[in-house]
Design a protein around this motif. Sequence first.
Motif, PDB file in Angstrom:
ATOM      1  N   HIS A  15       0.992  -1.300  -0.057  1.00  0.00           N
ATOM      2  CA  HIS A  15       0.023  -0.004  -0.118  1.00  0.00           C
ATOM      3  C   HIS A  15       0.945   1.262   0.190  1.00  0.00           C
ATOM      4  O   HIS A  15       0.690   2.183  -0.713  1.00  0.00           O
ATOM      5  CB  HIS A  15      -0.835  -0.088   1.080  1.00  0.00           C
ATOM      6  CG  HIS A  15      -1.661   1.190   1.379  1.00  0.00           C
ATOM      7  ND1 HIS A  15      -2.956   1.365   0.496  1.00  0.00           N
ATOM      8  CD2 HIS A  15      -1.691   2.344   2.050  1.00  0.00           C
ATOM      9  CE1 HIS A  15      -3.403   2.601   0.906  1.00  0.00           C
ATOM     10  NE2 HIS A  15      -2.565   3.333   1.697  1.00  0.00           N
ATOM     11  N   THR A  19       1.699   5.183  -3.264  1.00  0.00           N
ATOM     12  CA  THR A  19       0.979   6.118  -2.942  1.00  0.00           C
ATOM     13  C   THR A  19       1.801   7.448  -3.236  1.00  0.00           C
ATOM     14  O   THR A  19       2.924   7.673  -3.241  1.00  0.00           O
ATOM     15  CB  THR A  19       0.936   6.256  -1.233  1.00  0.00           C
ATOM     16  OG1 THR A  19       0.216   5.115  -0.821  1.00  0.00           O
ATOM     17  CG2 THR A  19      -0.107   7.443  -0.893  1.00  0.00           C
ATOM     18  N   LYS A  70      -1.531  -5.957  -7.004  1.00  0.00           N
ATOM     19  CA  LYS A  70      -2.699  -5.169  -7.051  1.00  0.00           C
ATOM     20  C   LYS A  70      -3.223  -4.851  -8.303  1.00  0.00           C
ATOM     21  O   LYS A  70      -2.273  -4.581  -9.285  1.00  0.00           O
ATOM     22  CB  LYS A  70      -2.446  -3.757  -6.261  1.00  0.00           C
ATOM     23  CG  LYS A  70      -2.120  -3.953  -4.774  1.00  0.00           C
ATOM     24  CD  LYS A  70      -3.352  -4.128  -3.792  1.00  0.00           C
ATOM     25  CE  LYS A  70      -3.013  -4.840  -2.550  1.00  0.00           C
ATOM     26  NZ  LYS A  70      -4.068  -5.263  -1.812  1.00  0.00           N
ATOM     27  N   SER A  72      -5.960  -2.751 -11.233  1.00  0.00           N
ATOM     28  CA  SER A  72      -7.002  -1.746 -11.365  1.00  0.00           C
ATOM     29  C   SER A  72      -8.272  -2.383 -12.171  1.00  0.00           C
ATOM     30  O   SER A  72      -8.116  -3.597 -12.168  1.00  0.00           O
ATOM     31  CB  SER A  72      -6.118  -0.803 -12.511  1.00  0.00           C
ATOM     32  OG  SER A  72      -6.457  -1.642 -13.729  1.00  0.00           O
ATOM     33  N   GLU A 188      -5.737   4.910 -11.348  1.00  0.00           N
ATOM     34  CA  GLU A 188      -6.600   4.450 -10.325  1.00  0.00           C
ATOM     35  C   GLU A 188      -5.768   3.625  -9.283  1.00  0.00           C
ATOM     36  O   GLU A 188      -5.967   3.699  -8.118  1.00  0.00           O
ATOM     37  CB  GLU A 188      -7.430   3.379 -11.044  1.00  0.00           C
ATOM     38  CG  GLU A 188      -8.429   2.661  -9.967  1.00  0.00           C
ATOM     39  CD  GLU A 188      -9.131   1.438 -10.882  1.00  0.00           C
ATOM     40  OE1 GLU A 188      -9.431   0.373  -9.794  1.00  0.00           O
ATOM     41  OE2 GLU A 188      -9.218   1.256 -12.092  1.00  0.00           O
ATOM     42  N   ASN A 192      -5.858   4.645  -5.255  1.00  0.00           N
ATOM     43  CA  ASN A 192      -5.908   3.908  -4.207  1.00  0.00           C
ATOM     44  C   ASN A 192      -4.947   3.452  -3.532  1.00  0.00           C
ATOM     45  O   ASN A 192      -5.028   2.894  -2.471  1.00  0.00           O
ATOM     46  CB  ASN A 192      -6.426   2.509  -4.849  1.00  0.00           C
ATOM     47  CG  ASN A 192      -7.951   2.664  -5.527  1.00  0.00           C
ATOM     48  OD1 ASN A 192      -8.753   3.345  -5.122  1.00  0.00           O
ATOM     49  ND2 ASN A 192      -8.405   1.862  -6.555  1.00  0.00           N
TER      50      ASN A 192
END
Length: 197
Positions: A15, A19, A70, A72, A188, A192
């Motif tokens: 995560h 970012t 991860k 999209s 995206e 996220n």
Amino acid sequence: MTSQLQTRAMMHKVHNALTDLNLETLTVCAPHMLQVQPVTAVLLALGSNYQADYYLPRVRDSLAMLGQIKLSTAFQNPDFTATLEQPKPDYTNQCVYIALTSPMTLQQLQQTFKKFESDCNRQRVTEAQTTSKKVTMDIDILLIKTALDKNSLSREKTFKTPDITRTTWIIMADRYPFKAHERAGIEELILNGFLKD
């Protein structure tokens, strides 16, 4: 309990790794300049215009063996080479971020992705001989995250910024500027929280 904590820690790491990335400030480099660089994360564009409902999940399972992934949203897009005289099937496209479990060179990644395409019955020779190509799976590398020697690429002229930090995201010059569906998928993932410097 320990494996759950390790999984949560890894997910938190994934995560945080995506970012606040600003695409406009990234370095653009030709892939041949980076063949032996160790890659720690990669952002891919997947595309299929033939049995996408079967081949996309299949290749995602293969990609997940390389590390934490991860995704999209999958978008359906017309083939940009189609014309009224020569219609072509729509593509289903999706972007995938992978935080690699173990670093691989860009060359190793390219070979691995070609194998995954072959595992999905990709027939490049047959495609080249037909006007309406049936592409079971296409995997394109859009960005890589790599640890670089600051001076190793100083002669490359496609850099947007001359200063390369120790760990950096690099845009593959052969894929830039991004197609609309690629940019949408990347944005995206950024929104996220799955992409950062």
